[in-house]
Structures are given as structure tokens and as C-alpha cells.
Design a protein around this motif. Sequence first.
Motif, PDB file in Angstrom:
ATOM      1  N   GLY A 224      72.084  82.734  41.180  1.00 49.87           N
ATOM      2  CA  GLY A 224      71.605  82.845  39.795  1.00 49.87           C
ATOM      3  C   GLY A 224      72.351  81.883  38.889  1.00 49.87           C
ATOM      4  N   VAL A 227      71.033  78.359  39.212  1.00 41.35           N
ATOM      5  CA  VAL A 227      69.837  78.106  38.400  1.00 41.35           C
ATOM      6  C   VAL A 227      70.258  77.861  36.960  1.00 41.35           C
ATOM      7  CG1 VAL A 227      67.689  79.078  37.534  1.00 41.35           C
ATOM      8  CG2 VAL A 227      68.381  79.548  39.872  1.00 41.35           C
ATOM      9  N   ARG A 231      69.752  74.331  34.647  1.00 45.80           N
ATOM     10  CA  ARG A 231      68.599  74.427  33.750  1.00 45.80           C
ATOM     11  C   ARG A 231      68.483  73.289  32.752  1.00 45.80           C
ATOM     12  NH1 ARG A 231      65.403  78.712  31.508  1.00 45.80           N
ATOM     13  NH2 ARG A 231      65.926  77.676  29.601  1.00 45.80           N
ATOM     14  N   MET A 234      66.405  70.592  34.132  1.00 46.13           N
ATOM     15  CA  MET A 234      65.239  71.010  34.908  1.00 46.13           C
ATOM     16  C   MET A 234      64.042  70.083  34.736  1.00 46.13           C
ATOM     17  SD  MET A 234      64.090  74.394  32.891  1.00 46.13           S
ATOM     18  CE  MET A 234      63.601  74.383  31.180  1.00 46.13           C
ATOM     19  N   TYR A 235      63.901  69.456  33.555  1.00 47.68           N
ATOM     20  CA  TYR A 235      62.740  68.584  33.383  1.00 47.68           C
ATOM     21  C   TYR A 235      62.921  67.276  34.152  1.00 47.68           C
ATOM     22  CZ  TYR A 235      61.375  71.825  29.742  1.00 47.68           C
ATOM     23  OH  TYR A 235      61.020  72.958  29.072  1.00 47.68           O
ATOM     24  N   PRO A 238      63.335  69.028  38.649  1.00 45.54           N
ATOM     25  CA  PRO A 238      62.920  70.424  38.879  1.00 45.54           C
ATOM     26  C   PRO A 238      63.484  70.978  40.181  1.00 45.54           C
ATOM     27  CG  PRO A 238      61.001  68.998  38.494  1.00 45.54           C
ATOM     28  CD  PRO A 238      62.194  68.109  38.553  1.00 45.54           C
ATOM     29  N   VAL A 241      66.616  73.394  40.109  1.00 50.91           N
ATOM     30  CA  VAL A 241      66.463  74.816  39.767  1.00 50.91           C
ATOM     31  C   VAL A 241      65.580  75.527  40.787  1.00 50.91           C
ATOM     32  CG1 VAL A 241      66.869  74.622  37.297  1.00 50.91           C
ATOM     33  CG2 VAL A 241      64.564  74.366  38.172  1.00 50.91           C
ATOM     34  N   ALA A 242      64.645  74.776  41.390  1.00 57.11           N
ATOM     35  CA  ALA A 242      63.702  75.425  42.299  1.00 57.11           C
ATOM     36  C   ALA A 242      64.400  75.918  43.570  1.00 57.11           C
ATOM     37  CB  ALA A 242      62.565  74.467  42.659  1.00 57.11           C
ATOM     38  N   GLY A 245      66.416  79.111  43.008  1.00 54.60           N
ATOM     39  CA  GLY A 245      65.454  80.115  42.542  1.00 54.60           C
ATOM     40  C   GLY A 245      64.639  80.659  43.700  1.00 54.60           C
ATOM     41  N   LEU A 246      64.163  79.764  44.556  1.00 60.61           N
ATOM     42  CA  LEU A 246      63.354  80.219  45.685  1.00 60.61           C
ATOM     43  C   LEU A 246      64.220  80.955  46.709  1.00 60.61           C
ATOM     44  CD1 LEU A 246      60.899  77.226  46.046  1.00 60.61           C
ATOM     45  CD2 LEU A 246      60.520  79.466  45.028  1.00 60.61           C
TER      46      LEU A 246
ATOM     47  N   PHE B 146      63.939  85.214  35.283  1.00 57.47           N
ATOM     48  CA  PHE B 146      64.485  83.925  34.860  1.00 57.47           C
ATOM     49  C   PHE B 146      64.056  82.792  35.784  1.00 57.47           C
ATOM     50  CE2 PHE B 146      67.749  85.238  37.827  1.00 57.47           C
ATOM     51  CZ  PHE B 146      68.213  84.075  38.377  1.00 57.47           C
ATOM     52  N   VAL B 147      63.770  83.113  37.057  1.00 55.27           N
ATOM     53  CA  VAL B 147      63.283  82.085  37.981  1.00 55.27           C
ATOM     54  C   VAL B 147      61.836  81.721  37.634  1.00 55.27           C
ATOM     55  CG1 VAL B 147      62.735  81.567  40.382  1.00 55.27           C
ATOM     56  CG2 VAL B 147      64.827  82.788  39.827  1.00 55.27           C
ATOM     57  N   THR B 150      61.727  79.736  34.434  1.00 56.13           N
ATOM     58  CA  THR B 150      62.192  78.364  34.585  1.00 56.13           C
ATOM     59  C   THR B 150      61.129  77.520  35.281  1.00 56.13           C
ATOM     60  OG1 THR B 150      64.410  79.257  34.775  1.00 56.13           O
ATOM     61  CG2 THR B 150      64.124  76.975  35.394  1.00 56.13           C
ATOM     62  N   LEU B 151      60.528  78.067  36.337  1.00 59.73           N
ATOM     63  CA  LEU B 151      59.503  77.306  37.055  1.00 59.73           C
ATOM     64  C   LEU B 151      58.286  77.059  36.159  1.00 59.73           C
ATOM     65  CD1 LEU B 151      59.702  78.872  40.634  1.00 59.73           C
ATOM     66  CD2 LEU B 151      60.730  76.769  39.773  1.00 59.73           C
ATOM     67  N   VAL B 154      59.081  74.300  33.758  1.00 60.05           N
ATOM     68  CA  VAL B 154      59.100  72.981  34.374  1.00 60.05           C
ATOM     69  C   VAL B 154      57.673  72.451  34.549  1.00 60.05           C
ATOM     70  CG1 VAL B 154      59.567  71.755  36.515  1.00 60.05           C
ATOM     71  CG2 VAL B 154      61.290  73.254  35.552  1.00 60.05           C
ATOM     72  N   SER B 159      57.807  67.423  30.916  1.00 55.91           N
ATOM     73  CA  SER B 159      57.188  66.127  30.662  1.00 55.91           C
ATOM     74  C   SER B 159      55.952  65.951  31.538  1.00 55.91           C
ATOM     75  CB  SER B 159      58.196  65.011  30.939  1.00 55.91           C
ATOM     76  OG  SER B 159      58.802  65.231  32.198  1.00 55.91           O
TER      77      SER B 159
END
Lengths: 272, 315
Positions: A224, A227, A231, A234-235, A238, A241-242, A245-246, B146-147, B150-151, B154, B159
Motif C-alpha cells: 500500500g 502505491v 502516486r 502515476m501519470y 502508470p 502504481v499498477a 496495486g494489482l 485507493f487502488v 488510482t487506476l 491514470v 494525459s
Amino acid sequence: MSDFARHPAGVAGAILLTIIALAVVFGPLVAPYDPQAFHTTVRLQGPSADHWLGTDQFGRDLLSRLLFGARSTIAFGVGATMISVIAGSLIGVTAGVVGGWIDSVIMRGLDGMLAVPDLLFVLLIVTMLGGGTGEAMLAVSIAFTPGMARISRSSVLSIRTREYVLAAVARGESQRYIILSEVIPNAIGPIIVEGTIRVSFAIMIGATLGFLGMGAQPPSTEWGLMVSEARQFMYRSPWVVAVPGLAIAVAAMGFNLFGDALRDAFDPRRSR
Amino acid sequence: MSLGYLTRRLFSVLLVLVIVSFAVFAITMILPGNAAVMILGEYATEDQLLALAEVLGLNRPWYIQYFEWAGNILQADWGMSLRLSLPVGEVVGDAFWNSASLAVTALVTVIIIAIPLGILAALYRGSKVDLGIGLFAYVGTAMPEFVTATLLLVFLAGSAGGYLPAGGFIAPNESFPGFVSHVILPAGTLGLILMAHIARQVRSEMSDVLASDYIRAARLKGLRERTVIRRHALPNSLAPAVAVISLDIGYLLGGIIVVEEIFAWPGLGRLLIYALENRDLPVIQAITLLLAAVYALSNLFSDLAIAALDPRVRY
């Protein structure tokens, strides 16, 4: 248990849990890099031959961090649930066996605690104890205890009136024998099922606390927290964070599927 | 349903709230640092702290403080926020309506989508539709908010996508399209986990009903499949669905804490995190009590709805 093998959800859950268990036991041994080592030339990279799952904002190897983080993330969920199962069954079995006004007082108290949403309850306790992994784990186990107590009480109550218990009473067995040899072994099924499913919630709440900055602290590799730290990038990337998270989702899903299959195996009426 | 049952249930809701108020008060009493420290800051001298504690009545026994606090709340006086220098009632009241707009949007969307999904999965058990819905349900319940948030950010606000705002709030009466564009991502995040859970439960209830003797009897007496499902199966699987939804409201109320924090939604959850970080005791107490009250009342309403839907339930 042969039903279990034919249960597709159970098989999927068992496979996921095996992967997770391997990561917990052998993860730090097989991790290709030091999880805290900075590789400044390859920051925020996607998967490559050198870094199979890419790298984070400091160029730390994500696969290694994931493998090291498995221990803290899973141990948190399992540990918090185990404490709540033990405390909850003690309270629940006591209330169910003793009955009377003690039972009423305990149950009203539990009702009050259950009226507060889990996450809110956990946040209140963590703030009271001060943030940190151990505190967060204790908070989750306190928040889960009322639910476990309720389930073990109702399972004890339903067993107390069964014929084999009445037969033991008629034989003149001692109260202690009846509780230890007749009631508890038969009441334990639903408790184990509920506990298994709860582990997935505990993992999710633990990761959420890490994310909010109230659980594991940097530079921990708790998923956690990973992530949360990634963050702000993240842009741009990605991937960073993925991946953690996964990983949380896979762990939670493993316990969920396994728990569901266990429930079906324990309860032949629900065969689907 | 008898009046006696209703009074008993209302009484038990009240009892639960009294217990919660005790627990909340106890927890906030144990929190390190009392109100005097919070008002004066950590650099205050010992004498200043003692003097202020005297003025605020913090030296009195806990039960006197509790009854004073509870008495004030009963008179709708929630005290003053220690950090915001505003009455707690005002701060929490605004946040409450903002949270309600988010939670209700999420819940209504979830119910509209999840119940048909669950029914569909039960009707076509073992088919690809069922498998797809089952997979979605398992993945959905395993993703913490939160996951998901966040996904979603994104892919839909980054962007690459950039279609939706990444956070913030516009009141519905100010600009309804603005409200909708801001509510989609947080409500979607909250909705995903609930949708997965509710769809799964509805599927399992509906499967039980479809396997029951009375459905077999209805089929055997030659009713058309459509009639069997509409008149016999659906009504009987709705009451359990309501029970599941009411349980999930507890989950929703926890979920808004994280989701509001991530999407900068000015509701109770975000206010709670702020209050916890700043040890703003009156605000923490008010929000906890309020959320517990909402949860207890929604459970009461769902019990009443179940009794209305299912004639076998008699209270």
C-alpha cells in the motif's frame, strides 16, 4: 474434500495463495536486487530484461520490492485476523455458553462496536495508538473482534441444541468436556471460513492505512505504501502504481476465493 | 408489523448510539494530548496548560465531562472545532450533505446495475455471461478503493485520457453537469467494490430460489418461464438483496473516507482525515457518531423494507 478440487474458484484461490506463499517464504532469497538500492540511471522505467517489472522513482527494482514486501503485507493480514479470531472466539464462546445477562451485556457492547464502519474504527484506534505497523495491526484486530465474536457465538448457540450435545448432557458429561470436545470442534468450521475471508479485508485495510500514511512507514516495501509513494508519478509512469496495486488485489482475491470454496466444502447444502 | 416491534427497534438504535457515544468519548479521552495542548500548541508552558485545562473543565471526573458533552449534543450543540474556529455543527453539516450526494449517487448507480447483473448470472448459470460476471465480482471485491481510484485516475483523468476532472467538487444546484463530471470517478470507485459484492450475493440468492421446490412446482404446473421468474423468483430474491445492500452501507461509509481524500471531495471523510491528523476532537466525535447513526438507521429501514417485501417475515 474431493468437492474442493472440483470447485474452480477453490482451485484458482489455492493457486493464487500458493504463489503468494512462495513469495512470502522465498521472496527475499530470489529477489534479483536489493529492494532499497537506487539505480539512478533507470528511474521510472517499464519492464525490461534487467528489471522484469520496471523501476520506481528512485530506480529501485519493483520486482525485488514486491518480493520483499510480500512478507510485511501478508503477515499483516494474517496476523491481524488471527488475533481477532482468537479474541473473538473467546468472547463469543463465553457469551454463548454462559448466556443470561452476561451474554446480553456483551452482545449489546458488540452491537455498538459493529455500528461503526470498520475503516473508521481502525482509523480512530490507530490515531489513539499512534501510527506504525504494529499499531495498525492491533487496530485492525480490535476492529474485527466484534464480528468474529458474533459469528462464533451464533455458531455455538446453534450447536448447543443439537442432539449430540443434548446426548452428552444426558450422559452427565462435565461442562468442560462438552465445550472442549463437542461444541468447539463443531463450531470451528464457520469461524475458519470467516477468518479466511477476513484476511483479504485485513490485507486491504492494512494497505489502505499504508497508503494514508498511518500504517507502514518509508522505506518499508509494504504494498500500500508503494502505491502511495508512486502516486505523484502515476501519470508519467502508470506501471509503478499498477504493479503493487494489482499485487494487493491478487493476494486479497486468493484469500477470498479460497474462503468461499472452504465455505462450500464445509456446508454441503450450498453446492454450486 | 406491530407498533411494539417498531418501538423496540427504535429503542435498540438509540441504545447502540449511546454505546457508540461512550466508546467515542473514551477513545478521544485516551488520545495523547488533551484539548488544552491542542489549543495552545506544543510550545505552551506547563502553567498555561494547567490554567486552560481548569477553564475548560478538563480536570473534572470523566463521567461529568461525558454527561456534559452528551447533554450538549442532545441540545444540538456539538461544540467548537479546535482547529477551524467554527461551530462543529456548521462544518460537519456542510460536509454531511456533500458526502450524502456522493454516497447516494454511488449507491443508486450500484443498485441499478448490480441487481440485474446478479439475476442475469443466476439465470444463465455456467454460461459465459455468468463466468464473466463472476470474474468481475471476484476482481472487484479484491481491489481496495485507493487502488481502483488510482487506476481510474491514470486511465480516465491522466494525459492519456484527460476526459474527467481528477478531483474537486461542484454542488449539484450550482452546475449539474459540473457535479456529474466530478462525481463520476469517486462514485465509480465506491461503486465497483459494492457492485461486485451485491451482484455476487444476488446471484447466489437467486440461484437458491431457482432451485427451490416452489419454482419447480410453478414450472411443473405449466407456467411460462417468464411468469415463473417475474412472479415467483424475483420477488423472493429481492428481500435478501435488500439485506445485503444494508450491510454494504457500512462498507460504503468506510469507503468514502479514502475516496474523498483521494478525489478532494469536501465531505465527512476528508474532514475526518483532517481532524484525525490535527487531533480536532469535537469534529472526530461528531463525525463518528453521525456515521454510526446513519448506519444504524439504514439497517433499521432495511429491516422494515424486508418485512414489507417478504410476507413470511413477521415481527
